[in-house]
Design an enzyme around this catalytic site. Structure first.
Site, PDB file in Angstrom:
ATOM      1  N   HIS A  10      48.560   9.685  70.702  1.00  0.00           N
ATOM      2  CA  HIS A  10      47.205   9.974  70.225  1.00  0.00           C
ATOM      3  C   HIS A  10      47.250  10.930  69.031  1.00  0.00           C
ATOM      4  CE1 HIS A  10      42.994  10.000  70.229  1.00  0.00           C
ATOM      5  NE2 HIS A  10      42.743  10.180  71.504  1.00  0.00           N
ATOM      6  N   ASP A  37      45.728 -11.645  68.082  1.00  0.00           N
ATOM      7  CA  ASP A  37      46.444 -12.895  68.332  1.00  0.00           C
ATOM      8  C   ASP A  37      47.838 -12.781  67.710  1.00  0.00           C
ATOM      9  OD1 ASP A  37      47.486 -15.441  68.309  1.00  0.00           O
ATOM     10  OD2 ASP A  37      45.756 -16.393  67.374  1.00  0.00           O
TER      11      ASP A  37
END
Length: 443
Positions: free
Chosen positions: A160, A380
């Site tokens: 993070h 994808d």
């Protein structure tokens, strides 16, 4: 449901091109420096489109494609292939990311029928002790898991300190476009200290509000399009009278969750004290001049909504206060991150927040992140779009994460609460009028 998982292989993946000498040291921005040093995760589940005979070969091809594309992606996002030198400096030494292959003994449809968050460790790269040891401080880890039907889970874990949700999206878009062989993938704007210089007096501190519970649990609630429309209609008149506009999907869903969570707290403790909701805002488009969507790092800051008394917890009141606080943030706070006075303003705002909590120790605090409108379902890697995606929070209680459903018209809420409060929350009649608890992904 019982799952058995087996790790097939572990390896380090290095950038395809070495980082040039003049880029070997990367300094974080002040906002990166203030972000907790934890790893966020996201797991994508993809169906099989192959016959049983070719499952092993297909998995091997998918894994190879991911490994090759990660290597190329790391050359663009070069700090991710480095290691932390100190609280604000990354040594971009090309030590690389860590990649894990594993398999489980069930079909994907079995898992997605009623996703069990207690079983998510079988897919995350950071929950395996040996992987954590061998990865040697890697900032980016990936695990691909094969199901017996040929479906796969691709799970990534990312520090993070270097990335918020927009940064993760830029990484995913670049990585997936490389998988498709595109010559010009999304390239990140690595701003770091050029945006806001780090503070050398700060150690690895955190600006987050940690609400630790003795034992907390995570649950998933899904709000369908028609139920969200009902919620909006319920508050629309009062909202329009005050704000001259309509409430958003996120505002009404979040207000209902907050209201019900506080009601359960009252049921458990017998009283309702003041409560606050912190909601993270993407600063990129809200500063003047704005930053590009591809700005890589942490460009988020929370605004606070307060409800001091029980009358403030009426649904329409909460939604109105949310919009007022959000507007005020956009008009005043968002630009404090620009210009010479920015470092002082940020540290001042942090100090002010600290004092607020010291003076309001009895306050119940909730934290929310919304990923709605982020096109995460477009991820994808070359074998179609995911059936489902999820991020697991193992750190902090009283958190709400909102994301679009796969169809894009509903909202999925991932909520962590104290175990006792969650048991009440799951039975809250007002909530269950609008939300379904953990419905099947296969439906």
């Amino acid at each position: 449901m019982e799952i058995k998982s087996e790790i097939v292989s572990r390896q380090t993946i290095k950038p395809s091109n070495p980082t040039p000498p003049h880029l070997k040291t990367f300094k974080l921005s002040l906002l990166d420096q203030l972000t907790p040093g934890v790893h966020g995760n996201m797991t994508f589940f993809y169906p099989s489109n192959n016959t049983i005979d070719s499952i092993a070969e297909d998995f091997s091809d998918k894994s190879k494609l991911l490994q090759e594309s990660i290597s190329k992606t790391l050359s663009l996002f070069y700090p991710l292939g480095g290691r932390f030198k100190d609280a604000a400096t990354i040594d971009c030494n090309d030590e690389g990311t860590f990649f894990v292959e594993s398999k489980v003994n069930i079909q994907l449809s079995e898992f997605l029928n009623r996703p069990d968050f207690n079983l998510m460790d079988h897919f995350l790269p950071t929950t395996d002790h040996k992987t954590t040891e061998l990865s040697n401080g890697a900032m980016f880890l990936v695990r691909i898991t094969s199901f017996t039907c040929g479906g796969v889970a691709v799970s990534l874990s990312l520090t993070h300190k270097l990335a918020d949700m927009s940064a993760l999206l830029a990484l995913l878009q670049s990585w997936s476009s490389i998988c498709h062989g595109l010559s010009y993938p999304v390239t990140p704007d690595l701003m770091g200290e050029k945006f806001l210089a780090p503070n050398d007096q700060l150690s690895a501190m955190s600006s987050s509000v940690n609400i630790d519970a003795e034992k907390f649990v995570m649950r998933r609630f899904v709000f369908g399009e028609s139920k969200i429309a009902e919620l909006k209609a319920k508050v629309d008149q009062e909202f329009r009278e005050v704000m001259q506009s309509h409430p958003s999907r996120v505002e009404v869903v979040l207000a209902l969750i907050w209201k019900c969570a506080v009601a359960n707290k009252k049921q458990k403790t017998g009283s309702v004290g003041p409560t606050a909701l912190f909601q993270a805002v993407n600063l990129r488009t809200r500063m003047s001049p704005p930053l590009p969507d591809t700005a890589f790092g942490n460009f988020i800051w929370p605004f606070m909504v307060l409800a001091k008394e029980e009358k403030d917890l009426e649904l329409h009141e909460l939604v109105i206060q949310m919009r007022k606080s959000f507007n005020e943030f956009n008009n005043t706070t968002a630009n404090m991150f620009r210009g010479e006075g920015a470092p002082l303003a940020v540290m001042g705002a942090l100090k002010e927040r600290g004092e607020f909590f010291r003076n309001n120790r009895e306050m119940t605090v909730y934290k929310c992140s919304s990923w709605c409108r982020f096109p995460l379902y477009d991820t994808d890697f070359g074998w179609g779009k995911p059936l489902w995606l999820v991020s697991i929070n193992k750190m902090v209680s009283n958190t709400i994460a909102l994301a679009d459903t796969r169809s894009g018209d509903g909202i999925e809420a991932l909520l962590t609460l104290d175990e006792e409060e969650m048991a009440l929350f799951e039975q809250n009649e007002e909530l269950l009028k609008y939300a379904t608890l953990n419905p099947s992904i296969n439906a």
